[in-house]
Write an enzyme that holds these catalytic residues in place. Structure first.
Site, PDB file in Angstrom:
ATOM      1  CE1 TYR A  41      -2.989  -2.616   0.297  1.00 33.32           C
ATOM      2  CE2 TYR A  41      -2.218  -3.012   2.732  1.00 33.32           C
ATOM      3  CZ  TYR A  41      -3.161  -3.919   1.307  1.00 33.32           C
ATOM      4  OH  TYR A  41      -4.026  -4.904   2.146  1.00 33.32           O
ATOM      5  CD1 TRP A  45      -6.562   2.906   2.514  1.00 38.02           C
ATOM      6  CD2 TRP A  45      -4.395   2.618   1.001  1.00 38.02           C
ATOM      7  NE1 TRP A  45      -6.511   1.843   0.701  1.00 38.02           N
ATOM      8  CE2 TRP A  45      -5.276   1.607   0.423  1.00 38.02           C
ATOM      9  CE3 TRP A  45      -2.842   3.102   1.031  1.00 38.02           C
ATOM     10  CZ2 TRP A  45      -5.114   1.631  -1.053  1.00 38.02           C
ATOM     11  CZ3 TRP A  45      -2.588   2.893   0.175  1.00 38.02           C
ATOM     12  CH2 TRP A  45      -3.686   1.587  -0.803  1.00 38.02           C
ATOM     13  CG  ASP A  48      -4.702   2.333   6.535  1.00 31.91           C
ATOM     14  OD1 ASP A  48      -6.212   2.240   6.202  1.00 31.91           O
ATOM     15  OD2 ASP A  48      -4.305   1.237   6.476  1.00 31.91           O
ATOM     16  CE1 TYR A  94      -3.696  -0.663  -3.313  1.00 30.28           C
ATOM     17  CE2 TYR A  94      -4.631   0.301  -5.111  1.00 30.28           C
ATOM     18  CZ  TYR A  94      -4.696   0.348  -4.059  1.00 30.28           C
ATOM     19  OH  TYR A  94      -6.316  -0.561  -3.016  1.00 30.28           O
ATOM     20  N   GLY A 180     -13.785  -0.298   4.667  1.00 32.86           N
ATOM     21  CA  GLY A 180     -12.507  -1.217   5.591  1.00 32.86           C
ATOM     22  C   GLY A 180     -12.504  -2.519   5.441  1.00 32.86           C
ATOM     23  CG  ASP A 182     -11.139  -3.615   1.287  1.00 35.98           C
ATOM     24  OD1 ASP A 182     -11.696  -3.128   2.601  1.00 35.98           O
ATOM     25  OD2 ASP A 182     -10.176  -3.521   0.697  1.00 35.98           O
ATOM     26  CE1 TYR A 374      -7.353  -6.585   2.572  1.00 32.92           C
ATOM     27  CE2 TYR A 374      -9.075  -7.516   1.198  1.00 32.92           C
ATOM     28  CZ  TYR A 374      -7.978  -6.307   1.473  1.00 32.92           C
ATOM     29  OH  TYR A 374      -8.505  -5.124   1.261  1.00 32.92           O
ATOM     30  CD1 TRP A 375     -10.498  -6.745   4.759  1.00 33.64           C
ATOM     31  CD2 TRP A 375     -10.749  -7.064   6.988  1.00 33.64           C
ATOM     32  NE1 TRP A 375      -9.534  -5.931   5.351  1.00 33.64           N
ATOM     33  CE2 TRP A 375      -9.582  -5.668   6.483  1.00 33.64           C
ATOM     34  CE3 TRP A 375     -11.183  -7.432   7.635  1.00 33.64           C
ATOM     35  CZ2 TRP A 375      -9.387  -5.272   7.278  1.00 33.64           C
ATOM     36  CZ3 TRP A 375     -11.323  -6.412   9.243  1.00 33.64           C
ATOM     37  CH2 TRP A 375     -10.629  -5.490   9.019  1.00 33.64           C
ATOM     38  CD  GLU A 418      -2.802  -6.387   4.488  1.00 34.83           C
ATOM     39  OE1 GLU A 418      -1.944  -6.011   4.336  1.00 34.83           O
ATOM     40  OE2 GLU A 418      -3.506  -5.556   4.309  1.00 34.83           O
TER      41      GLU A 418
HETATM   42  C1  2M8 Z   1      -7.137  -2.816   1.987  1.00 36.15           C
HETATM   43  O1  2M8 Z   1      -7.907  -2.186   1.314  1.00 36.15           O
HETATM   44  C2  2M8 Z   1      -6.955  -1.543  -0.327  1.00 36.15           C
HETATM   45  C3  2M8 Z   1      -8.462  -0.944  -1.097  1.00 36.15           C
HETATM   46  O2  2M8 Z   1      -8.613   0.025  -0.213  1.00 36.15           O
HETATM   47  C4  2M8 Z   1      -6.627  -2.503  -1.363  1.00 36.15           C
HETATM   48  O3  2M8 Z   1      -6.814  -4.504  -0.118  1.00 36.15           O
HETATM   49  O4  2M8 Z   1      -6.033  -2.689  -2.082  1.00 36.15           O
HETATM   50  C5  2M8 Z   1      -8.524  -2.771   3.823  1.00 36.15           C
HETATM   51  O5  2M8 Z   1      -8.188  -3.701   4.967  1.00 36.15           O
HETATM   52  C6  2M8 Z   1      -8.566  -2.232   3.742  1.00 36.15           C
HETATM   53  O6  2M8 Z   1      -9.462  -1.702   4.935  1.00 36.15           O
HETATM   54  C7  2M8 Z   1      -6.618  -0.808   4.339  1.00 36.15           C
HETATM   55  O7  2M8 Z   1      -7.764   0.191   4.898  1.00 36.15           O
HETATM   56  C8  2M8 Z   1      -6.342  -1.024   3.193  1.00 36.15           C
HETATM   57  C9  2M8 Z   1      -4.877  -0.261   3.444  1.00 36.15           C
HETATM   58  O8  2M8 Z   1      -4.178  -0.889   4.748  1.00 36.15           O
HETATM   59  O9  2M8 Z   1      -5.677  -2.489   3.079  1.00 36.15           O
END
Ligand code: 2M8
Length: 453
Positions: A41, A45, A48, A94, A180, A182, A374-375, A418
């Site tokens: 990332y 964000w 974050d 990204y 958040g 996702d 993830y999530w 993460e």
């Molecule tokens: C994750 O989301 C981003 C898109 O916004 C991604 O997967 O590319 C999520 O975990 C989100 O909650 C978080 O803010 C972001 C950056 O840590 O990553």
């Protein structure tokens, strides 16, 4: 850079642990703000930045302010605070980047700042209030707090005026990225309600899989849908309210609205000091708490659910977000008891034979649970931090303590990841941390959690 290791045979002192966490943040600094992660990332964000500011508030207050200032430079003329503020330096690193979002022609976007075109959970009100507790000198910083206060009110006004067309007190999210969380299986239920023509998914190339194992990230079907929605938004140039006509993803869900409500409450608490009228903000807060209970609470299930306002149905699933309204004080005593029962149940705590770290992001007893993806099951430190404060608010100190000690066990065992494997019975040598290492909000919230309350 390799993950900062805390899992050496020798237990790490609290001092060394905090220094390691500070180092994660410092290493992720990019000019005026801190990236969520070193490579995965590479921009700023939205939520974050809020959690990251909380970490800095304890050892570099100026940087904490700089995080919020940098983020709010991206605020749109209608009050919307974007999910991503792009750094020119990392252009192309990204996906989806600034040019894919194509917000250039969006009338509300600020000039000279590159942003995406959607928002995220509004954590900034309660972040600001918490920062105030740790401000080295409240007089010097008062202008900063005042300026931020006004920008956050503007963001909340956007949520109530643009995302709550029936004036219910519940803002809708228009994309899984706005939640958040996702990749929750919740969104699949929404996507199942409408057809996607492949021609409406423009060609794209993911960058996340260059950094993270595909088993830990969302599947292609999900990405296609994320991109389909972005395409819809950009075709309409992000112009509200027209963009919402026939727009298929509009979900009122508990996490986003809890953040909004708790942030309203925080603004009200700061209002007197800043000599700001808070009548409207207090009304918003009360209305949202009432609506969380009237519309999203399900007595039979015993948690808060999400509502799909386009297809007019509740989504009957059990993600950890359904427990989060403890944080804004919406539940009454009986509702809080039901939430606690969920947390202590096998769905989140596992069983004596197979104990889980609190709190998996999704019910471990649901077929859609996935311990690595993830999530869809792993433990996240920000969710735990919110739960901890929610439990404390209701006096569930023992359970709160358990959420905190499980979080620290994970961070000490594996480092600042993460997200984490939710089962305690992980085999020696297995990787228990997923996504990106050296993850900023994990480090930042560890610092905040260790500070004196
Ligand atoms: C994750 O989301 C981003 C898109 O916004 C991604 O997967 O590319 C999520 O975990 C989100 O909650 C978080 O803010 C972001 C950056 O840590 O990553």
């Amino acid at each position: 850079m390799s993950e900062i290791s805390l899992s050496a045979a020798e237990p790490v002192s609290t001092e060394a642990f905090v220094l390691a966490a500070q180092k994660v943040l410092r290493n992720n600094i990019l000019n005026s703000f801190t990236k969520p992660a070193p490579a995965l990332y590479p921009h700023q964000w939205n939520w974050d930045a809020g959690f990251i500011a909380l970490g800095y508030a304890h050892f570099d207050f100026k940087q904490a302010c700089s995080e919020l200032t940098a983020l709010f430079r991206g605020q749109w003329a209608n009050g919307m605070l974007p999910q991503i503020v792009f750094s020119i330096q990392n252009t192309g690193k990204y996906f989806p980047g600034y040019f894919f979002w194509d917000t250039r022609g969006a009338p509300a976007k600020p000039r000279n700042v590159r942003t995406s075109g959607i928002t995220m959970p509004p954590v900034h009100g309660f972040v600001l209030e918490r920062m105030l507790r740790y401000a080295p000198d409240t007089r010097t910083y008062r202008p900063f707090f005042r300026k931020m206060f006004d920008k956050i009110v503007w963001l909340h006004r956007y949520c109530y005026e643009n995302r709550d067309p029936d004036s219910e007190g519940l803002a809708f999210i228009c994309h899984p990225w706005e939640s958040g969380m996702d990749n929750l299986p919740l969104w699949q239920d929404v996507f199942a309600c409408f057809e996607i023509d492949p021609a409406d998914v423009p060609p794209y190339q993911r960058r996340d899989l260059e950094h993270v194992d595909a088993d830990h990230r969302p599947r292609k079907e999900s990405y296609d849908r994320y991109i389909f929605l972005v395409n819809r938004l950009r075709q309409k140039r992000y112009e509200e309210p027209g963009v919402w006509q026939d727009y298929p993803f509009q979900v009122q869900e508990p996490l986003f609205n809890t953040m909004l409500s708790r942030s309203n409450e925080a603004l009200v608490e700061m209002g007197a000091w800043l000599r700001r009228d808070t009548g409207q903000i207090r009304e918003w807060q009360q209305q949202t708490n009432r609506a969380l209970n009237n519309k999203l609470w399900d007595t039979n299930v015993g948690m808060y659910l999400a509502y799909d306002r386009v297809h007019k149905k509740m989504i009957e699933q059990n993600p950890a977000s359904g427990l989060i309204p403890l944080f804004c004080g919406a539940p009454d005593r009986q509702q809080a008891e039901q939430i606690v029962r969920w947390l202590e149940s096998p769905a989140f705590a596992g069983t004596p034979e197979r104990p889980a770290y609190l709190c998996p992001s999704y019910s471990t007893q649901d077929a859609r649970f996935d311990e690595r993806r993830y999530w869809r099951g792993p433990v996240w430190i920000n969710i735990n931090w919110l739960l901890y404060h929610g439990l404390k608010r209701y006096g569930y100190d023992v359970l709160a303590k358990r959420v905190k000690s499980d979080s620290f066990e994970l961070m000490r065992r594996f480092g600042f990841w993460e997200y984490y494997h939710p089962w305690k019975s992980l085999k020696q040598g297995d990787s228990g941390g997923y996504g990106s290492g050296n993850f900023s909000w994990t480090a930042a919230l560890a610092i905040d959690w260790l500070a004196k309350e």
